[in-house]
Design a protein around this motif. Sequence first.
Motif, PDB file in Angstrom:
ATOM      1  N   ASN A 156       0.831  -1.211   0.000  1.00  0.00           N
ATOM      2  CA  ASN A 156       0.000   0.000   0.000  1.00  0.00           C
ATOM      3  C   ASN A 156       0.861   1.254   0.000  1.00  0.00           C
ATOM      4  OD1 ASN A 156      -2.470  -1.296  -0.122  1.00  0.00           O
ATOM      5  ND2 ASN A 156      -2.701  -1.394   2.090  1.00  0.00           N
ATOM      6  N   ILE A 157       1.956   1.243   0.743  1.00  0.00           N
ATOM      7  CA  ILE A 157       2.885   2.376   0.750  1.00  0.00           C
ATOM      8  C   ILE A 157       3.486   2.557  -0.644  1.00  0.00           C
ATOM      9  CG2 ILE A 157       5.126   3.167   1.615  1.00  0.00           C
ATOM     10  CD1 ILE A 157       4.302   1.823   4.332  1.00  0.00           C
ATOM     11  N   GLY A 158       3.945   1.473  -1.238  1.00  0.00           N
ATOM     12  CA  GLY A 158       4.534   1.542  -2.577  1.00  0.00           C
ATOM     13  C   GLY A 158       3.554   2.038  -3.624  1.00  0.00           C
ATOM     14  N   ILE A 159       2.345   1.511  -3.593  1.00  0.00           N
ATOM     15  CA  ILE A 159       1.325   1.924  -4.557  1.00  0.00           C
ATOM     16  C   ILE A 159       0.971   3.392  -4.368  1.00  0.00           C
ATOM     17  CG2 ILE A 159      -1.101   1.596  -5.206  1.00  0.00           C
ATOM     18  CD1 ILE A 159      -0.579  -1.463  -4.688  1.00  0.00           C
ATOM     19  N   SER A 160       0.944   3.845  -3.124  1.00  0.00           N
ATOM     20  CA  SER A 160       0.611   5.252  -2.873  1.00  0.00           C
ATOM     21  C   SER A 160       1.678   6.194  -3.437  1.00  0.00           C
ATOM     22  CB  SER A 160       0.417   5.510  -1.377  1.00  0.00           C
ATOM     23  OG  SER A 160       1.658   5.521  -0.693  1.00  0.00           O
ATOM     24  N   GLN A 161       2.901   5.717  -3.606  1.00  0.00           N
ATOM     25  CA  GLN A 161       3.989   6.537  -4.143  1.00  0.00           C
ATOM     26  C   GLN A 161       4.164   6.360  -5.653  1.00  0.00           C
ATOM     27  OE1 GLN A 161       5.835   8.771  -2.211  1.00  0.00           O
ATOM     28  NE2 GLN A 161       4.163   8.269  -0.823  1.00  0.00           N
TER      29      GLN A 161
END
Length: 119
Positions: free
Chosen positions: A81-86
């Motif tokens: 989720n962190i990666g996708i948000s970036q």
Amino acid sequence: MQIFERDVALVSVVLSTFNRCGVLKDTISSIEAQDYPSLEIVIVNDGSSDGTEAFLKQFKCNKKFHVITNPRNLGLQASLNIGISQAKGMYIARIDDHDLWTRKDKISKQVQYLQTHPR
């Protein structure tokens, strides 16, 4: 938000890694071998303690890579989720830290399909 490089949709490859330094190089090599011209590679180091952080430092100056380091292990779902948000791409491609893409045209074929079948 759509980002294009020479009229080609940007694809964000997102992977999370935790203590897989020994296999991560091959995974990254298989991503870099893709024939698709517009890739962003988002790597989330999920609090690894095995040398992964030192290994990933080599990619910090490469504009194609976005390396995120979690201060502690948050788990796969939270890290993704962190990666996708970036991610900045029009499309997200997922790969696990121990997997390999054996076809160099994997992403280009998928993008072509998605663009000709928008529904």
